[in-house]
Design a protein around this motif. Sequence first.
Motif, PDB file in Angstrom:
ATOM      1  N   TYR A  39      -5.859 -65.672 -35.048  1.00 24.02           N
ATOM      2  CA  TYR A  39      -6.574 -64.399 -35.171  1.00 24.02           C
ATOM      3  C   TYR A  39      -5.625 -63.270 -35.550  1.00 24.02           C
ATOM      4  O   TYR A  39      -4.515 -63.164 -35.014  1.00 24.02           O
ATOM      5  N   TRP A  51     -10.159 -64.299 -38.848  1.00 25.19           N
ATOM      6  CA  TRP A  51      -9.700 -65.572 -38.300  1.00 25.19           C
ATOM      7  C   TRP A  51      -9.146 -66.422 -39.436  1.00 25.19           C
ATOM      8  O   TRP A  51      -9.522 -66.242 -40.605  1.00 25.19           O
ATOM      9  N   THR A  89     -14.050 -62.313 -37.415  1.00 30.13           N
ATOM     10  CA  THR A  89     -14.395 -62.779 -36.070  1.00 30.13           C
ATOM     11  C   THR A  89     -15.802 -62.328 -35.689  1.00 30.13           C
ATOM     12  O   THR A  89     -16.371 -61.402 -36.278  1.00 30.13           O
ATOM     13  N   HIS A 110      -8.833 -58.478 -37.268  1.00 32.84           N
ATOM     14  CA  HIS A 110     -10.094 -59.181 -36.968  1.00 32.84           C
ATOM     15  C   HIS A 110     -10.502 -60.237 -37.983  1.00 32.84           C
ATOM     16  O   HIS A 110     -11.670 -60.586 -38.077  1.00 32.84           O
ATOM     17  N   LYS A 157      -4.799 -59.053 -36.046  1.00 35.43           N
ATOM     18  CA  LYS A 157      -5.130 -57.768 -35.411  1.00 35.43           C
ATOM     19  C   LYS A 157      -6.266 -57.093 -36.134  1.00 35.43           C
ATOM     20  O   LYS A 157      -7.020 -56.317 -35.555  1.00 35.43           O
ATOM     21  N   TYR A 193      -6.111 -62.850 -28.634  1.00 30.81           N
ATOM     22  CA  TYR A 193      -7.102 -62.042 -29.349  1.00 30.81           C
ATOM     23  C   TYR A 193      -8.183 -61.560 -28.376  1.00 30.81           C
ATOM     24  O   TYR A 193      -8.603 -60.398 -28.420  1.00 30.81           O
ATOM     25  N   MET A 201      -2.358 -64.238 -33.626  1.00 32.55           N
ATOM     26  CA  MET A 201      -2.676 -64.452 -32.209  1.00 32.55           C
ATOM     27  C   MET A 201      -3.449 -65.756 -32.018  1.00 32.55           C
ATOM     28  O   MET A 201      -4.190 -66.187 -32.903  1.00 32.55           O
TER      29      MET A 201
END
Lengths: 127, 366
Positions: free
Chosen positions: A10, A16, A30, A14, A12, A121, A116
């Motif tokens: 993930y 994926w 996401t 948003h 920052k 996340y 992440m």
Amino acid sequence: MNELPDNLKYAKTHEWAKLEDDNLVRVGITDFAQSELGDLVFIELPKIGRQLKTGEQCSVVESVKTASDLYSPVSGEVVFVNENLNDSPEQVNDDAYTSWLFCIKADNPSELDALMDADDYQKMIDG
Amino acid sequence: MPTVTSLKKTSLNDLHTRSGARFIAFAGYEMPLQYEKGIIQEHLHCRNHAGLFDISHMGQCLVKGEAAAGELEKLCPGNITRLNNGQQQYTVFTNADGGTIDDIVITKFESHLAITVNAACKEKDFQHLQKHLSDRVQFQILNEHALLALQGPKAANILFNLVPEACELSFMHAFYTEIEGIRCMISRSGYTGEDGFEISVPNKHVNQLAELILNESDVELIGLGARDTLRMEAGLCLYGHELNETITPVEAGLNWIIHGNNRRFPGAGTILYQLQNGSELLRTGLIVNARTPVRENALLVDEQGSPLGHVTSGGFSPSLGKPIAMALINSDAAIIGSTVYAQVRNSPVELTVCDLPFVPRRYFRG
């Protein structure tokens, strides 16, 4: 809110990213991102063949209220885009994790290590 | 940016929270942008059934006294002195240059006039009124009043079950009544293009009234997101977008609100001149010939690239399933069917000038 899939990384911003065979990285937004944006009405996908750098702005998702930029999670070449989304961007609202946006042939898949995992996340969006 | 804790809340804030609202800051209030179903479903529900909107952030005031209508007529291009009791008029407060201070609705009653103003303008409007009204009239701000809008083709059926007399009102008429003992002012008006009502009610009773309405079938809470897409489809101006201190009502395409017998309002010279001779700029509708929305402030050019104006509101029309916009452009270019261009992310997007509204209005005119 759905449980976050553990097999994805993930960003920052948003997105994926999912590493598949042959250094292929599948990218979407996401569930948190689609929920924040609300009903999606247009997704501008990157052109196939475009060379992207990590963090390069490469796509735009537009909801009824607002437009939001997406950034490439890895460097590489765009090799597929999900053309179903041209007619039905709302598929991303319905299921953000099966409705991918584009695939990148990654120059260096280890760049994904900088993203992440699901737990981190989740902590970030829980703020 | 104000923090969330500094935002004012309407009396229905808990109801919004319980109903799954996502909140936004709007005009200093924490207001529901949407509920769980989202803007598109809420929009379509209002078009096909009925929606209940909390619009308590809007300003409400009364002007009392025999001179009230005459004094208000000096502040707006309407013919307030000619209104019958129970009749409403949409009008604007104008400034000395002919620009628009706010767009408002004035309702005439025997003992007073009631005025509804935009939330973001209410402090400015109330100061404007206090400055210009004489001591021959009394001015009262209704701080303790909430405002509900019930809109949509089922609105009248729903209200019939609670207060059947309300359904005898025709568009832009109002009366005072009681619903289950709750004193309220009901008008047949709204901001969606649909038949519907606005109900002014004391804050202390608004939760009870909202529950009574929501207990009826076919009605759902609708947030400000769908309120905006509904009014855009209906071709209605939003202050701060299609109207502001530098946009005259003629430029905004509101010629019909200018009553030629009233020449006393601020900026009358400019406005009546434009009414006679046309204005350089004119509000128009635009259909986007692409899937990408063209948003507010997008610059519009002609085929040669010469600037024509800019988009004042732009977004997605849930009823039409495509992006629409309103714009202020050179009136010479505001020809139905002609093509104009916007730049969206460095690519040209084609738009077709169209008439307003985008979706037919369905007011009840008796």
